[in-house]
Design a protein around this motif. Structure first.
Motif, PDB file in Angstrom:
ATOM      1  N   THR A 147       1.161  -1.475   0.055  1.00 27.91           N
ATOM      2  CA  THR A 147      -0.100  -0.139  -0.070  1.00 27.91           C
ATOM      3  C   THR A 147       0.901   1.472   0.163  1.00 27.91           C
ATOM      4  OG1 THR A 147      -0.124   0.439   2.197  1.00 27.91           O
ATOM      5  CG2 THR A 147      -1.318  -1.408   1.280  1.00 27.91           C
ATOM      6  N   ALA A 148       0.231   2.018  -0.970  1.00 27.38           N
ATOM      7  CA  ALA A 148       1.386   4.129  -0.384  1.00 27.38           C
ATOM      8  C   ALA A 148       0.796   4.177   0.235  1.00 27.38           C
ATOM      9  CB  ALA A 148       0.558   4.270  -1.507  1.00 27.38           C
ATOM     10  N   ARG A 149      -0.101   4.173   1.407  1.00 28.83           N
ATOM     11  CA  ARG A 149      -0.661   4.631   2.978  1.00 28.83           C
ATOM     12  C   ARG A 149      -1.493   4.264   3.209  1.00 28.83           C
ATOM     13  NH1 ARG A 149      -4.285   7.160  -1.818  1.00 28.83           N
ATOM     14  NH2 ARG A 149      -6.028   7.650  -1.164  1.00 28.83           N
ATOM     15  N   ASN A 150      -2.092   4.306   4.335  1.00 26.89           N
ATOM     16  CA  ASN A 150      -3.081   4.160   5.612  1.00 26.89           C
ATOM     17  C   ASN A 150      -3.795   4.722   6.163  1.00 26.89           C
ATOM     18  OD1 ASN A 150      -1.539   4.619   7.641  1.00 26.89           O
ATOM     19  ND2 ASN A 150      -0.005   2.519   7.333  1.00 26.89           N
ATOM     20  N   ALA A 151      -3.463   6.607   5.809  1.00 24.01           N
ATOM     21  CA  ALA A 151      -3.905   7.615   6.836  1.00 24.01           C
ATOM     22  C   ALA A 151      -5.381   6.683   7.577  1.00 24.01           C
ATOM     23  CB  ALA A 151      -3.309   8.875   6.146  1.00 24.01           C
ATOM     24  N   GLY A 152      -5.952   7.279   7.803  1.00 25.30           N
ATOM     25  CA  GLY A 152      -7.718   7.328   8.361  1.00 25.30           C
ATOM     26  C   GLY A 152      -7.943   5.489   8.675  1.00 25.30           C
ATOM     27  N   TYR A 153      -7.381   5.020   8.300  1.00 25.67           N
ATOM     28  CA  TYR A 153      -7.702   3.322   8.097  1.00 25.67           C
ATOM     29  C   TYR A 153      -6.525   2.499   9.432  1.00 25.67           C
ATOM     30  CZ  TYR A 153      -9.571   3.322   3.777  1.00 25.67           C
ATOM     31  OH  TYR A 153     -10.302   3.942   2.552  1.00 25.67           O
ATOM     32  N   ASP A 154      -6.510   3.045   9.677  1.00 26.69           N
ATOM     33  CA  ASP A 154      -4.549   2.972  11.285  1.00 26.69           C
ATOM     34  C   ASP A 154      -6.021   2.878  12.076  1.00 26.69           C
ATOM     35  OD1 ASP A 154      -4.514   5.211  10.539  1.00 26.69           O
ATOM     36  OD2 ASP A 154      -2.830   5.349  10.797  1.00 26.69           O
ATOM     37  N   ARG A 155      -6.575   3.729  12.064  1.00 25.49           N
ATOM     38  CA  ARG A 155      -7.211   4.886  13.289  1.00 25.49           C
ATOM     39  C   ARG A 155      -8.178   3.839  13.772  1.00 25.49           C
ATOM     40  NH1 ARG A 155      -4.352   9.980  13.999  1.00 25.49           N
ATOM     41  NH2 ARG A 155      -6.474  10.538  15.833  1.00 25.49           N
ATOM     42  N   ILE A 156      -9.244   2.415  13.025  1.00 21.97           N
ATOM     43  CA  ILE A 156     -10.258   2.009  12.700  1.00 21.97           C
ATOM     44  C   ILE A 156      -9.577   0.387  13.808  1.00 21.97           C
ATOM     45  CG2 ILE A 156     -12.059   0.869  11.415  1.00 21.97           C
ATOM     46  CD1 ILE A 156     -11.323   3.029   9.038  1.00 21.97           C
ATOM     47  N   GLU A 157     -10.847   0.233  14.558  1.00 22.09           N
ATOM     48  CA  GLU A 157     -11.055  -0.262  15.495  1.00 22.09           C
ATOM     49  C   GLU A 157     -10.980  -1.937  14.385  1.00 22.09           C
ATOM     50  OE1 GLU A 157     -12.834  -1.078  19.603  1.00 22.09           O
ATOM     51  OE2 GLU A 157     -10.741  -0.266  19.764  1.00 22.09           O
ATOM     52  N   LYS A 158     -12.719  -1.451  14.198  1.00 24.90           N
ATOM     53  CA  LYS A 158     -13.645  -2.967  13.958  1.00 24.90           C
ATOM     54  C   LYS A 158     -14.804  -2.181  12.456  1.00 24.90           C
ATOM     55  CE  LYS A 158     -16.918  -2.934  17.572  1.00 24.90           C
ATOM     56  NZ  LYS A 158     -17.204  -4.019  18.381  1.00 24.90           N
ATOM     57  N   ILE A 159     -14.693  -3.179  12.127  1.00 18.78           N
ATOM     58  CA  ILE A 159     -15.995  -2.749  11.003  1.00 18.78           C
ATOM     59  C   ILE A 159     -16.529  -3.741  11.284  1.00 18.78           C
ATOM     60  CG2 ILE A 159     -16.273  -2.179   8.595  1.00 18.78           C
ATOM     61  CD1 ILE A 159     -14.410  -1.287   8.157  1.00 18.78           C
ATOM     62  N   GLU A 160     -18.464  -3.696  10.819  1.00 20.63           N
ATOM     63  CA  GLU A 160     -19.405  -4.946  11.232  1.00 20.63           C
ATOM     64  C   GLU A 160     -20.957  -4.203  10.464  1.00 20.63           C
ATOM     65  OE1 GLU A 160     -19.676  -5.152  15.754  1.00 20.63           O
ATOM     66  OE2 GLU A 160     -19.714  -2.903  15.914  1.00 20.63           O
ATOM     67  N   ARG A 161     -21.621  -4.930  10.659  1.00 21.57           N
ATOM     68  CA  ARG A 161     -23.004  -5.311  10.215  1.00 21.57           C
ATOM     69  C   ARG A 161     -23.967  -4.691  10.741  1.00 21.57           C
ATOM     70  NH1 ARG A 161     -27.394  -8.255   9.895  1.00 21.57           N
ATOM     71  NH2 ARG A 161     -28.836  -8.090   8.225  1.00 21.57           N
ATOM     72  N   GLY A 162     -24.095  -3.630  10.476  1.00 23.75           N
ATOM     73  CA  GLY A 162     -25.322  -3.060  11.212  1.00 23.75           C
ATOM     74  C   GLY A 162     -26.828  -3.527  11.805  1.00 23.75           C
ATOM     75  N   ALA A 163     -27.596  -2.573  11.465  1.00 26.89           N
ATOM     76  CA  ALA A 163     -28.686  -3.416  11.695  1.00 26.89           C
ATOM     77  C   ALA A 163     -29.220  -4.379  10.670  1.00 26.89           C
ATOM     78  CB  ALA A 163     -30.180  -3.170  12.095  1.00 26.89           C
ATOM     79  N   ASP A 164     -29.000  -4.227   8.622  1.00 30.14           N
ATOM     80  CA  ASP A 164     -29.412  -4.849   8.253  1.00 30.14           C
ATOM     81  C   ASP A 164     -28.472  -4.527   7.470  1.00 30.14           C
ATOM     82  OD1 ASP A 164     -29.412  -3.245   6.400  1.00 30.14           O
ATOM     83  OD2 ASP A 164     -31.884  -2.060   7.599  1.00 30.14           O
ATOM     84  N   ASP A 165     -27.846  -5.545   6.782  1.00 29.79           N
ATOM     85  CA  ASP A 165     -27.540  -5.601   4.498  1.00 29.79           C
ATOM     86  C   ASP A 165     -26.855  -3.884   4.409  1.00 29.79           C
ATOM     87  OD1 ASP A 165     -27.063  -7.961   5.371  1.00 29.79           O
ATOM     88  OD2 ASP A 165     -28.201  -8.685   3.643  1.00 29.79           O
ATOM     89  N   LEU A 166     -27.639  -3.488   4.689  1.00 28.84           N
ATOM     90  CA  LEU A 166     -27.672  -1.594   4.181  1.00 28.84           C
ATOM     91  C   LEU A 166     -26.386  -1.119   5.105  1.00 28.84           C
ATOM     92  CD1 LEU A 166     -31.055  -0.846   2.459  1.00 28.84           C
ATOM     93  CD2 LEU A 166     -28.572  -1.834   1.488  1.00 28.84           C
ATOM     94  N   GLU A 167     -26.394  -1.174   5.926  1.00 29.88           N
ATOM     95  CA  GLU A 167     -25.856  -1.141   7.253  1.00 29.88           C
ATOM     96  C   GLU A 167     -24.603  -1.019   7.821  1.00 29.88           C
ATOM     97  OE1 GLU A 167     -29.750   1.018  10.072  1.00 29.88           O
ATOM     98  OE2 GLU A 167     -27.906  -0.269  10.729  1.00 29.88           O
ATOM     99  N   VAL A 168     -23.320  -0.074   8.122  1.00 24.73           N
ATOM    100  CA  VAL A 168     -22.232  -0.616   8.018  1.00 24.73           C
ATOM    101  C   VAL A 168     -21.561   0.191   9.108  1.00 24.73           C
ATOM    102  CG1 VAL A 168     -19.611  -0.702   6.813  1.00 24.73           C
ATOM    103  CG2 VAL A 168     -21.383  -1.028   5.847  1.00 24.73           C
ATOM    104  N   ARG A 169     -21.506  -0.598  10.368  1.00 15.59           N
ATOM    105  CA  ARG A 169     -20.903   0.333  11.497  1.00 15.59           C
ATOM    106  C   ARG A 169     -19.086   0.352  11.540  1.00 15.59           C
ATOM    107  NH1 ARG A 169     -23.978   1.251  16.398  1.00 15.59           N
ATOM    108  NH2 ARG A 169     -22.227   0.970  17.320  1.00 15.59           N
TER     109      ARG A 169
END
Length: 865
Positions: free
Chosen positions: A160-182
């Motif tokens: 990768t050329a950069r990771n700014a911002g992505y390195d501050r993410i702890e987790k990504i998960e599905r929300g209440a349905d398939d259309l939500e991303v937390r």
């Protein structure tokens, strides 16, 4: 390379979507009168048209510099062509409006907001339920998570050329349905809107192999108005076709072709019908403007420009005579030359005829040109010297040199971190101060640089160095100084011709050759401009031009008889002065003005006497009486109203005993009051190496460099202008720190707290002992600036975050490591019937709205500058 010159290919998020362009004009976000961000300096010019006026179908051929090396925008070798492809075929959660501000993209995103701040920041994305990949799969949390893992920096197998911002993410998960991303962050991140634009499918981001190699030449799965069809290296084309699964407004074009066309071949490509849209330089823009102007003259009318324009009737007759003369060898050569000229004229005329189907659309790029000052070592390691350089610059004048000839607003840039109209913009240049010669000189004096040092000895050494350097390959160490520095208006006129591409005969700027003018033959010293542009007296200009002698030191009266210092001769007394700007040289020239004035009147009287001898006696006596009366009244140097005031100044200073050392023997050091002379410290003169690109597309950049050199000369700073090849300019000089002064450009970013930090952060020692500068090629940084960036990136209140960014910018100004000058011009050639395309400005393109007007349809009124 851009119109304005060479810019580093910085790995910044803004490169992908700020330089890609703009294709539509949505409503601008309102700006209150108190908003320091203001509005864009220039509007976009894209021939906007409603979709109903645009025909369905057609192929748009868009010129790019080269085929993209990769289609993965997150790899180090991604370029502008990569960005164009990604923008047309991939999702972006946010895109930029005409003010350069991020706006939610409704084609992919119904909403996005911070729903929690404590104990962790959480952003909830609600996706458009129609958004699907080209294979039919819904865009969802799995794609977000795959991109986060690839760009987080935790797995080094991803190139990768950069990771700014992505390195501050702890987790990504599905929300209440398939259309939500937390998305949950481990640390607060103000620029969260910069993430997932573009968004790649999990097929590309899921494994290191797929990331590193799978998306370099192909994208099997896409989700934009267009889909990737082919990448053909042989033909130099990337072909995009309509995406049949696209749920948004259908693309008007059936195909979009990106065609690799070098900058110097774009005029021919346009004329041959190979491209419909292309970024161009000022010379090509001038040709297209001339073609439109000649439209009503008919194809048979001779052109007043081009390769045949210089052929006068007299030259034509002489050519015919030689071709039909008795000297067979000369006749053969002339016949061949006439045939070549005829072909060139015919080719030029045909190209001009074809160019009538195009027009020039212009705006300002979302990028700015700056003067970089290398603060790692040498005189510029002292902040006082850097500030003096900055205070010597007239930034308004420099902006006019480049932008005014193109009909664009000539306003200097007031921020390092944003451009006018963007949310973080505020003019913080007051933290450093405006142009002030006296203040600049005071700063230099405080730093220990004073006039009257061993300048002549140092200049002899520099002469040898300069001469050796001039023997290197073309462009390295060749002087770019003008042979006749004139007043500002005259100099601007010269630059205006260059900027507007007035040398249409040859297809390149005409003023660059004159700027390499007579001084280069008179002096082998490549170090400095010879003279100052702050004098409006023509005799001063010519004398200063001639004074660039062997060692850069002007010796008044050296060519006369030794010891003969009588006033009234057409030269000045013997006096050694350091550089042609020294005060006493100026006084000596004023005294010469008197001699020239009297001699001029005498010559005029002689001429009149020959014409009317009888009348001359009365006129001559009267004229002599008036001349003597005026001379007694005004003093030496009076030959008119202009010289009157100048000579009065000279008379008051240039008298026996009036100026210490004025009639001293040859070789006497100049008085200390000659503050405008070259400066020295510890036996070394204050000379800075100014590196500029030498390529044919960098004329305006060199014109700005020459103007800066003259401004610095006024405060006693000399410059050695080194012209280097474009391909080595950034890599071998800027990035490696082999310069004192340099001109290059940075793209602006909608997210400066993230993207600008590597450019202005304080360099730190690396483990191997080297200096880790990231992208801070000036090597100037402070702990306070770093702290402000850290605070801004963690501040979730948008207004407070912008305030911190502006404070950081003010401190960057005060450190004087780089001086923003002007926003770069953006010139685009477009077919007259092409709508929603052209000079894009800030805004992200709407590829689905680009197309050709229906027969008889007209575009809407443009928001051109």
């Amino acid at each position: 390379m851009s119109h304005d010159g060479v810019g580093p290919r910085a790995v910044m998020r803004s490169v992908a979507f700020l330089t890609a362009g703009v294709l539509a004009v949505p409503a601008l976000a309102g700006c209150s009168e108190k908003d320091p961000a203001g509005k864009p300096t220039a509007g976009q010019e894209i021939a906007p048209a409603e979709r109903g006026r645009i025909a369905d179908g057609g192929t748009l051929r868009w010129a790019v510099d080269a085929l993209p090396e990769t289609l993965n925008a997150f790899q180090a070798d991604a370029d502008a062509a990569t960005s164009k492809v990604a923008g047309a075929v991939l999702p972006s959660m946010y895109r930029l409006d005409a003010n350069g501000r991020p706006q939610r993209n409704p084609d992919y995103l119904e909403s996005a907001k911070v729903v929690d701040r404590e104990p962790r920041q959480v952003v909830l994305y609600k996706l458009n339920q129609q958004a699907v990949w080209s294979d039919g799969r819904e865009i969802g949390a799995a794609d977000f998570a795959a991109q986060w893992r690839a760009l987080s920096g935790k797995d080094t197998a991803y190139w990768t050329a950069r990771n700014a911002g992505y390195d501050r993410i702890e987790k990504i998960e599905r929300g209440a349905d398939d259309l939500e991303v937390r998305v949950t962050f481990s640390k607060p991140y103000a620029d969260w809107q910069s993430l997932f634009s573009p968004l790649y499918p999990k097929d590309v981001m899921g494994t290191p192999d797929a990331f590193n190699d799978g998306a370099r030449r192909k994208l099997k799965v896409t989700a934009g108005p267009f889909a990737l069809d082919t990448v053909d290296k042989g033909s130099g084309e990337v072909r995009l076709k309509r995406n049949p699964r696209w749920w948004g407004r259908p693309a008007k074009l059936s195909e979009l072709v990106l065609r690799a066309v070098p900058r110097d071949k774009r005029t021919a490509a346009l004329a041959d019908g190979k491209v419909d849209l292309a970024e161009i330089d000022s010379t090509e823009a001038h040709r297209i403007t001339l073609a439109a102007r000649d439209k009503g003259k008919g194809n048979g009318a001779p052109l007043a420009h081009g390769p045949g324009a210089a052929l006068t009737p007299g030259k034509s007759l002489r050519s015919w005579a030689i071709a039909h003369g008795s000297d067979e060898e000369a006749a053969d050569e002339e016949i061949l030359a006439r045939k070549k000229r005829g072909k060139a004229v015919a080719k030029y005329a045909d190209e001009q005829s074809s160019l009538r189907g195009f027009e020039v659309r212009k705006s300002l790029e979302p990028a700015f040109t700056q003067l970089a000052l290398n603060g790692q070592e040498g005189p510029l390691a002292d902040e006082r010297v850097r500030r003096a350089v900055a205070r010597a610059l007239d930034r308004d004048e420099l902006a006019r040199v480049v932008l005014r000839p193109l009909g664009l607003p000539a306003e200097p840039v007031g921020s390092h971190l944003a451009l006018s109209g963007q949310q973080a913009y505020a003019d913080n240049s007051g933290a450093l101060g405006g142009q002030d010669t006296k203040e600049a000189q005071a700063l230099l004096a405080d730093a220990g640089w004073v006039s009257g040092g061993p300048v002549k000895e140092e200049q002899k050494e520099k002469k040898a160095a300069g001469a050796g350097a001039s023997k290197e390959p073309a462009g390295s160490e060749a002087s770019e100084s003008s042979g006749t520095p004139a007043d500002s208006d005259a100099a601007e006129g010269s630059d205006s011709d260059e900027g507007s591409g007035s040398s249409e005969d040859s297809g390149s700027s005409g003023s660059s050759s004159s700027s390499d003018g007579s001084d280069s033959s008179d002096s082998s010293d490549s170090s400095t401009t010879s003279g100052s542009s702050d004098s409006s007296d023509s005799s001063d200009s010519s004398d200063s031009s001639e004074s660039s002698g062997d060692d850069g030191t002007y010796i008044v009266g050296e060519d006369g008889k030794p010891g003969d210092d009588k006033p009234g001769e057409n030269r000045a007394p013997a006096l050694l002065v350091p550089a042609p700007l020294a005060e006493l040289q100026r006084v000596a020239l004023l005294d010469q003005a008197y001699v020239l004035g009297v001699h001029g009147q005498a010559e005029k009287a002689k001429k009149a006497k020959k014409q009317k001898a009888g009348k001359k006696q009365r006129i001559g006596k009267k004229q002599q009486a008036e001349t003597e009366k005026q001379r007694k009244k005004d003093g030496p140097g009076t030959s008119g109203k202009v010289e009157k005031n100048l000579a009065h100044e000279g008379r008051s200073q240039f008298q026996h005993g009036g100026a210490p050392g004025a009639y001293a023997p040859k070789g006497t050091a100049a008085p200390g009051r000659a503050a405008a002379g070259p400066l020295a410290k510890n036996g070394k003169p204050l000379t800075l190496r100014f590196v500029l690109p030498s390529g044919p597309g960098s004329q305006s950049l060199r014109a700005v460099g020459e103007r800066i050199a003259r401004m610095l000369e006024r405060i006693g700073i000399r410059t050695e202008i080194s012209k280097v090849a474009d391909e080595s300019y950034f890599k071998d000089h800027i990035a490696s720190g082999q310069y004192d002064l340099a001109l290059y450009s940075w793209p602006a970013s909608a997210f400066p707290a993230t993207d600008a930090r590597p450019i202005y952060s304080k360099p730190v020692p690396a483990a191997d002992g080297s200096l880790n500068v990231e992208q801070n090629y000036t090597r100037v940084g402070t702990d306070q600036v770093d702290q402000l960036f850290d605070q801004a990136i963690a501040e979730l209140d948008p207004g407070e975050s912008r305030s911190l960014v502006r404070k950081a910018d003010a401190r960057i100004w005060a450190a004087a490591g780089s001086i923003p000058l002007y926003q770069r011009p953006q010139l685009t050639a477009a077919r007259t019937n092409l709508a929603n395309a052209g000079a894009f400005g800030f805004q992200t393109p709407l590829y689905e709205d680009m197309g050709f007007l229906k027969k008889g349809a007209k575009p809407q009124a443009s928001s051109a500058p």
